[in-house]
Scaffold this active site. Structure first.
Site, mmCIF file in Angstrom:
data_model
loop_
_atom_site.group_PDB
_atom_site.id
_atom_site.type_symbol
_atom_site.label_atom_id
_atom_site.label_comp_id
_atom_site.label_asym_id
_atom_site.label_seq_id
_atom_site.Cartn_x
_atom_site.Cartn_y
_atom_site.Cartn_z
ATOM 1 N N ASP A 113 0.416 -61.203 10.965
ATOM 2 C CA ASP A 113 0.135 -62.583 10.560
ATOM 3 C C ASP A 113 -1.147 -63.152 11.168
ATOM 4 O O ASP A 113 -1.639 -62.687 12.199
ATOM 5 C CB ASP A 113 1.289 -63.494 10.980
ATOM 6 C CG ASP A 113 2.523 -63.336 10.122
ATOM 7 O OD1 ASP A 113 2.599 -62.350 9.359
ATOM 8 O OD2 ASP A 113 3.424 -64.191 10.218
ATOM 9 N N HIS B 298 0.908 -60.129 15.277
ATOM 10 C CA HIS B 298 -0.198 -61.023 14.919
ATOM 11 C C HIS B 298 -1.537 -60.391 15.284
ATOM 12 O O HIS B 298 -1.717 -59.939 16.424
ATOM 13 C CB HIS B 298 -0.076 -62.360 15.657
ATOM 14 C CG HIS B 298 1.112 -63.184 15.240
ATOM 15 N ND1 HIS B 298 2.384 -62.914 15.669
ATOM 16 C CD2 HIS B 298 1.197 -64.261 14.409
ATOM 17 C CE1 HIS B 298 3.218 -63.796 15.144
ATOM 18 N NE2 HIS B 298 2.521 -64.618 14.379
#
Length: 266
Positions: free
Chosen positions: A80, A226
């Site tokens: 992400d 992430h």
């Protein structure tokens, strides 16, 4: 085939409750405290459901891959908040080295800033998915127009940059409201959460992050990491770069294969 919006049971119950409260007040105005209490409890439940990223009470929500993908020994790496010009290229190299594929939930504004990097993600065999246009902290507080504006803008930016239309959406921080699912249905997007996450935007301990992701790892799992907003280890390295080799090695040892969310459907 495009999805059709089918209100979840909780949404149908909420609509019926509001109708019953309105009708009851017309017949018995003195009962307003009971009606107000019932509606307050209903809104509290809706709010709680939106605050739980893995909750399915507001509509369909992938927290695991389909059973057929799990049976094939597939897992999904979802990454992400990128693309990040300093981190994403190194993530791509690690994935290439292990023959793994990932789904990158990208922010539309970052794709606009780094279009070549977004195209490289696709060129290397990975998928770009929708993580909203600006990753607003207030995303879950927006009404239907605001929610759709954020998602549609990211959808258009990604498609214009890469010629590919995202199939999945993940809400910023996983937080959402009852307006989201109708918007996703109109845009033919599927909400995707995760099986487990390790809070690698705040946790700089790569060992702890890896332990959380690998505890009970099995086919069908969706893991969240992430490349954007990644925490730094004590050596100053983005945590994902320290954790990813361990995760990928563990997958190989367990006979698991990292695929994109889209590939898991096929």
């Amino acid at each position: 085939m495009p999805r059709r919006y089918r209100p979840a049971p909780l949404i149908r119950l909420s609509i019926a409750l509001h109708g019953a409260a309105a009708g009851g007040l017309l017949l018995q105005p003195d009962a307003w405290p009971w009606a107000a209490g019932a509606l307050a409890a209903n809104h509290a439940l809706l709010t709680a459901a939106g605050l739980l990223p893995r909750c399915c009470l507001l509509g369909p929500n992938w927290t695991r891959l389909p059973p057929a993908a799990a049976a094939r020994g597939e897992i999904a790496l979802t990454i992400d908040d990128g693309p990040d010009p300093h981190v994403t290229p190194r993530v791509l190299d690690l994935l290439d080295r292990h023959g793994a594929r990932a789904s990158f939930f990208v922010i539309g504004s970052r794709v606009a800033q780094h279009p070549a990097l977004a195209r490289e993600i696709v060129a290397r065999g990975h998928a770009l998915e929708n993580h909203s246009a600006h990753h607003l902290k207030s995303f879950s507080l927006h009404g239907p127009r605001g929610v759709e504006r954020e998602i549609r803008a990211a959808q258009q930016t990604i498609a214009a940059c890469c010629g590919d239309v995202p199939r999945f959406f993940r809400a910023p921080a996983g937080l959402r409201n009852p307006f989201l699912e109708p918007v996703l249905t109109r845009l033919d997007l599927q909400l995707a959460a995760w099986t487990r996450r390790a809070y690698d935007t705040r946790n700089g301990d790569a060992g702890n992050v890896g332990d959380r992701l690998l505890d009970g790892l099995a086919g069908g799992d969706i893991l969240l990491l992430h490349d954007g907003n990644a925490a730094r280890s004590r050596h100053g390295t983005p945590v994902i770069l320290d954790v990813l080799p361990r995760v990928l090695a563990a997958c190989k040892l367990a006979g698991l294969r990292a695929v994109t969310l889209r590939a898991a459907v096929r």
